[in-house]
Scaffold this motif. Structure first.
Motif, PDB file in Angstrom:
ATOM      1  N   LEU A 194     -50.778  19.880 -41.709  1.00  0.00           N
ATOM      2  CA  LEU A 194     -51.952  19.936 -41.245  1.00  0.00           C
ATOM      3  C   LEU A 194     -52.124  21.249 -40.703  1.00  0.00           C
ATOM      4  O   LEU A 194     -53.374  21.888 -40.739  1.00  0.00           O
ATOM      5  CB  LEU A 194     -52.539  18.715 -40.320  1.00  0.00           C
ATOM      6  CG  LEU A 194     -52.467  17.243 -40.608  1.00  0.00           C
ATOM      7  CD1 LEU A 194     -53.078  16.513 -39.434  1.00  0.00           C
ATOM      8  CD2 LEU A 194     -53.465  17.137 -42.055  1.00  0.00           C
ATOM      9  N   ALA A 195     -51.603  21.785 -39.863  1.00  0.00           N
ATOM     10  CA  ALA A 195     -51.193  23.082 -39.226  1.00  0.00           C
ATOM     11  C   ALA A 195     -51.372  24.147 -40.231  1.00  0.00           C
ATOM     12  O   ALA A 195     -52.282  25.210 -40.262  1.00  0.00           O
ATOM     13  CB  ALA A 195     -50.392  23.298 -38.210  1.00  0.00           C
ATOM     14  N   ALA A 196     -50.570  24.081 -41.337  1.00  0.00           N
ATOM     15  CA  ALA A 196     -50.591  25.092 -42.444  1.00  0.00           C
ATOM     16  C   ALA A 196     -51.832  25.145 -43.238  1.00  0.00           C
ATOM     17  O   ALA A 196     -52.637  26.184 -43.399  1.00  0.00           O
ATOM     18  CB  ALA A 196     -49.557  24.881 -43.220  1.00  0.00           C
ATOM     19  N   GLY A 197     -52.596  23.799 -43.270  1.00  0.00           N
ATOM     20  CA  GLY A 197     -53.684  23.974 -43.980  1.00  0.00           C
ATOM     21  C   GLY A 197     -55.019  24.440 -43.154  1.00  0.00           C
ATOM     22  O   GLY A 197     -55.649  25.512 -43.636  1.00  0.00           O
ATOM     23  N   VAL A 198     -54.967  24.220 -41.841  1.00  0.00           N
ATOM     24  CA  VAL A 198     -55.902  24.685 -41.098  1.00  0.00           C
ATOM     25  C   VAL A 198     -55.825  26.154 -40.918  1.00  0.00           C
ATOM     26  O   VAL A 198     -56.754  27.033 -41.022  1.00  0.00           O
ATOM     27  CB  VAL A 198     -55.737  24.036 -39.599  1.00  0.00           C
ATOM     28  CG1 VAL A 198     -56.788  24.600 -38.594  1.00  0.00           C
ATOM     29  CG2 VAL A 198     -56.275  22.610 -39.614  1.00  0.00           C
ATOM     30  N   GLU A 199     -54.597  26.792 -40.725  1.00  0.00           N
ATOM     31  CA  GLU A 199     -54.580  28.214 -40.651  1.00  0.00           C
ATOM     32  C   GLU A 199     -54.766  29.112 -41.783  1.00  0.00           C
ATOM     33  O   GLU A 199     -55.499  29.871 -41.783  1.00  0.00           O
ATOM     34  CB  GLU A 199     -53.033  28.429 -40.099  1.00  0.00           C
ATOM     35  CG  GLU A 199     -52.686  28.117 -38.814  1.00  0.00           C
ATOM     36  CD  GLU A 199     -51.139  28.400 -38.650  1.00  0.00           C
ATOM     37  OE1 GLU A 199     -50.484  28.735 -39.586  1.00  0.00           O
ATOM     38  OE2 GLU A 199     -50.573  28.188 -37.589  1.00  0.00           O
ATOM     39  N   LYS A 200     -54.622  28.461 -42.935  1.00  0.00           N
ATOM     40  CA  LYS A 200     -55.004  29.051 -44.349  1.00  0.00           C
ATOM     41  C   LYS A 200     -56.498  28.652 -44.693  1.00  0.00           C
ATOM     42  O   LYS A 200     -56.750  29.330 -45.849  1.00  0.00           O
ATOM     43  CB  LYS A 200     -53.757  28.817 -45.138  1.00  0.00           C
ATOM     44  CG  LYS A 200     -52.567  29.094 -44.925  1.00  0.00           C
ATOM     45  CD  LYS A 200     -51.502  28.731 -45.682  1.00  0.00           C
ATOM     46  CE  LYS A 200     -50.039  29.160 -45.629  1.00  0.00           C
ATOM     47  NZ  LYS A 200     -49.318  28.861 -46.317  1.00  0.00           N
ATOM     48  N   GLY A 201     -57.102  27.804 -44.190  1.00  0.00           N
ATOM     49  CA  GLY A 201     -58.243  27.209 -44.770  1.00  0.00           C
ATOM     50  C   GLY A 201     -58.415  26.642 -46.121  1.00  0.00           C
ATOM     51  O   GLY A 201     -59.243  26.734 -47.022  1.00  0.00           O
ATOM     52  N   GLU A 202     -57.007  25.906 -46.312  1.00  0.00           N
ATOM     53  CA  GLU A 202     -56.693  25.163 -47.738  1.00  0.00           C
ATOM     54  C   GLU A 202     -57.022  23.623 -47.345  1.00  0.00           C
ATOM     55  O   GLU A 202     -56.885  23.173 -46.312  1.00  0.00           O
ATOM     56  CB  GLU A 202     -55.376  25.480 -48.019  1.00  0.00           C
ATOM     57  CG  GLU A 202     -55.075  26.664 -48.186  1.00  0.00           C
ATOM     58  CD  GLU A 202     -53.717  27.109 -48.398  1.00  0.00           C
ATOM     59  OE1 GLU A 202     -52.835  26.178 -48.231  1.00  0.00           O
ATOM     60  OE2 GLU A 202     -53.388  28.222 -49.056  1.00  0.00           O
TER      61      GLU A 202
END
Length: 289
Positions: A194-202
């Motif tokens: 979830l953190a990776a998706g939020v940071e990249k807007g994915e």
């Protein structure tokens, strides 16, 4: 450019069978073999007429942990006493004619099934009653036959519990704590995604991971019952606080709500403004978990 998104949407890989699981299976096989050997030897030494009941009981009650075995043995004993007494009464009052025995058997099985539906621990009572009715010999008094069956079942249950307790025992408490650890690892994995998706807007879909987490917690709660039985039977000194599963369920529910929020990517302006901070917060949450 799409490869990171694909990886984010993939469910976590299912863990392979570990060496720990193989070791536990091997120990369980060893315990069962030793318990059956001891039970068979005792039944032969005591000249029990149907000593195989004791061996069957060992095979039925021996589970993967001490608590599960103790619970199964206790339930088996209760069901055996109830079924043997019921079957003995039926034999005592029923004329020794095929038609009368058949009618009595149907009535006993029906009554036992009704009671078992209300009291699950008595689900084997009907089986015991039927076996008593169908295997009783007219040369043996009914009360002696019933007492012998109860004694044989008790022998198998006692040997099964003792073997589970003293032969390289596996505690239910240990199994529950291991499951809790696995659930925490899965929670941390979901938060990292979830953190990776939020940071990249994915876009990030954690639906399957959340379902797997829910199934893991439900399975752990079933094992927790065995751990509580282990403590209730004084087979261990340490218990497990009920606050632990409650807390894990709360965390899981909060993570499910959060997963729904981030399934749709945030607008670029939002990602640029707070993406890194939101991702960092999720990473910190993962560290806490």
């Amino acid at each position: 450019m799409t490869d990171p998104v694909i990886r984010q949407n993939q469910p976590p890989e299912k863990p392979k069978i570990s060496l720990i699981q193989t070791k536990r299976a091997t120990l369980q096989a060893l315990r069962v073999m030793i318990a059956c050997t001891i039970t068979y030897a005792i039944s032969q030494h005591l000249h029990l007429q149907q000593g195989y009941w004791a061996v069957f009981t060992v095979l039925i009650v021996m589970q993967a942990s001490v608590g599960a075995t103790a619970g199964a043995a206790f339930d088996r004993l209760i069901a055996t006493v109830a079924g043997a007494v019921l079957g003995g009464i039926a034999v005592f009052v029923t004329p020794q004619e095929p038609l009368a025995i058949g009618i009595a058997l149907i009535c006993v099985v029906g009554f036992s099934s009704f009671v078992a539906a209300r009291v699950p621990r008595l689900r084997n009572a009907g089986l015991t009653a039927a076996i008593v009715m169908l295997t009783h010999s007219a040369a043996v008094p009914v009360e002696i036959f019933v007492i012998d069956r109860i004694a044989e079942i008790t022998l198998g249950g006692v040997v099964g519990v003792l073997a589970s307790l003293f032969i390289l025992p596996t505690r239910s408490r240990t199994m529950v704590l291991d499951r809790f650890g696995s659930a925490l690892d899965l929670m941390a994995q979901i938060l990292r995604r979830l953190a990776a998706g939020v940071e990249k807007g994915e876009p990030v879909s954690a639906t399957e991971a959340n379902i797997a987490l829910r199934q893991s917690l439900m399975a752990t709660e079933a094992l927790l019952t065995d751990a509580q039985r282990e403590r209730a039977f004084w087979l261990t000194r340490q218990g497990i606080s009920e606050a632990i599963p409650r807390s894990l369920w709360r965390i899981r529910n909060d993570m499910t709500y959060l997963s729904h929020i981030v399934e749709t990517p945030f607008p670029p302006a939002i990602v640029e403004a707070i993406g890194l901070q939101a991702g960092g917060m999720l990473i910190m949450s993962q560290d806490v978990v």
